[in-house]
Scaffold this active site. Structure first.
Site, PDB file in Angstrom:
ATOM      1  N   ALA A   1      -2.329   3.731 -17.538  1.00 12.41           N
ATOM      2  CA  ALA A   1      -1.332   2.863 -18.071  1.00 12.41           C
ATOM      3  C   ALA A   1      -0.783   2.279 -17.854  1.00 12.41           C
ATOM      4  O   ALA A   1       0.213   3.857 -18.225  1.00 12.41           O
ATOM      5  CB  ALA A   1      -2.541   2.411 -19.214  1.00 12.41           C
ATOM      6  N   VAL A   2      -0.146   1.614 -17.385  1.00 10.86           N
ATOM      7  CA  VAL A   2       1.910   0.738 -17.353  1.00 10.86           C
ATOM      8  C   VAL A   2       1.968  -0.502 -18.294  1.00 10.86           C
ATOM      9  O   VAL A   2       1.329  -1.154 -18.288  1.00 10.86           O
ATOM     10  CB  VAL A   2       2.252   0.526 -15.929  1.00 10.86           C
ATOM     11  CG1 VAL A   2       3.468   0.392 -16.547  1.00 10.86           C
ATOM     12  CG2 VAL A   2       2.103   2.049 -15.371  1.00 10.86           C
TER      13      VAL A   2
ATOM     14  N   GLU B   1     -13.062   6.430 -12.885  1.00  2.00           N
ATOM     15  CA  GLU B   1     -13.973   5.155 -12.898  1.00  2.00           C
ATOM     16  C   GLU B   1     -12.620   4.276 -12.481  1.00  2.00           C
ATOM     17  O   GLU B   1     -11.982   4.401 -13.160  1.00  2.00           O
ATOM     18  CB  GLU B   1     -15.029   4.951 -13.897  1.00  2.00           C
ATOM     19  CG  GLU B   1     -16.161   5.653 -13.292  1.00  2.00           C
ATOM     20  CD  GLU B   1     -16.062   7.064 -14.490  1.00  2.00           C
ATOM     21  OE1 GLU B   1     -16.912   8.181 -14.617  1.00  2.00           O
ATOM     22  OE2 GLU B   1     -15.320   7.214 -14.989  1.00  2.00           O
TER      23      GLU B   1
ATOM     24  N   ASN C   1     -10.454  -4.349  -9.838  1.00  4.12           N
ATOM     25  CA  ASN C   1      -8.913  -3.999  -9.660  1.00  4.12           C
ATOM     26  C   ASN C   1      -8.115  -2.753  -8.266  1.00  4.12           C
ATOM     27  O   ASN C   1      -8.185  -2.128  -7.925  1.00  4.12           O
ATOM     28  CB  ASN C   1      -8.466  -2.597 -10.581  1.00  4.12           C
ATOM     29  CG  ASN C   1      -7.361  -2.331 -11.008  1.00  4.12           C
ATOM     30  OD1 ASN C   1      -6.216  -2.706 -10.373  1.00  4.12           O
ATOM     31  ND2 ASN C   1      -7.767  -2.085 -12.217  1.00  4.12           N
TER      32      ASN C   1
ATOM     33  N   TYR D   1      -4.652   4.706  -5.877  1.00  6.19           N
ATOM     34  CA  TYR D   1      -5.406   5.992  -5.729  1.00  6.19           C
ATOM     35  C   TYR D   1      -5.777   6.632  -4.719  1.00  6.19           C
ATOM     36  O   TYR D   1      -5.767   7.356  -4.729  1.00  6.19           O
ATOM     37  CB  TYR D   1      -6.806   5.636  -6.447  1.00  6.19           C
ATOM     38  CG  TYR D   1      -6.293   5.527  -8.013  1.00  6.19           C
ATOM     39  CD1 TYR D   1      -5.956   6.095  -8.831  1.00  6.19           C
ATOM     40  CD2 TYR D   1      -7.572   4.551  -8.869  1.00  6.19           C
ATOM     41  CE1 TYR D   1      -5.375   6.211 -10.097  1.00  6.19           C
ATOM     42  CE2 TYR D   1      -7.217   4.416  -9.995  1.00  6.19           C
ATOM     43  CZ  TYR D   1      -6.411   5.200 -11.070  1.00  6.19           C
ATOM     44  OH  TYR D   1      -6.274   4.625 -11.572  1.00  6.19           O
TER      45      TYR D   1
END
Length: 183
Positions: free
Chosen positions: A78-79, A111, A116, A123
């Site tokens: 998370a950012v 996952e 997204n 990734y």
């Protein structure tokens, strides 16, 4: 040009309020205080934080993985929304994979929401491949999750790739006036 320091380090119980604030800003309260306390206490969990003394946000980003046998299962990346699209997610993902390598993990998995696309693209840039789909995985809306895998973390070729990523990420961050430090 002024360079703003970024620091990636293990999170501690002293960071719990900042962790919960970031969780709320990014996920709307995905994990509870007790859940994060368990992560911090677990010898099988690495919870990394991204900090800058020049930010009005105390915790810019965080990432977590669980060590399960030879596998690093990435559970959070998370950012803070104020800092999207500056290369911070790549810096965190690099740090998670480097930490996993240093701990002797052989492969990484995670996952991700099928919708997204920004995360999936990140990734894939790091070599993750889609290995499957979990139907209705996300409880908030029933969305599917893609299962992504990255093998061969201990292979010498991957170690060289890590070094290349570090250079690429450092260059990208410098374009946003960031300078990455590791603790």
């Amino acid at each position: 040009m002024i360079s703003l320091d970024l620091e990636i380090k293990l999170l501690t119980p002293d960071n719990l309020s900042a962790i919960l604030e970031l969780d709320q800003a990014c996920f709307g309260g995905l994990w509870t205080l007790e859940g994060y306390k368990r992560e911090l206490d677990s010898p099988n969990s690495d919870l990394l934080g991204l900090f800058s003394p020049f930010s009005n946000v105390s915790l810019l980003g965080m990432g977590c993985f669980w060590s399960i046998l030879e596998e690093a299962h990435i559970t959070i990346l998370a950012v803070h929304p104020q800092y999207h699209r500056q290369g911070l997610g790549a810096a965190l993902l690099y740090s998670l994979l480097k930490t996993a390598c240093d701990r002797g993990m052989e492969r990484a998995t995670l996952e991700v929401r099928a919708s997204n696309l920004a995360a999936i693209s990140l990734y894939q840039k790091f070599g993750f491949k889609t290995a499957g789909r979990r139907r209705g995985y996300y409880q908030d809306n029933g969305e599917d999750a893609l299962i992504l895998w990255l093998p061969d973390l201990q292979h010498s070729k991957f170690q060289a790739t890590l070094d290349q990523w570090y250079s690429t990420i450092s260059d990208r961050l410098s374009k946003s006036s960031w300078h990455l430090l590791f603790k």
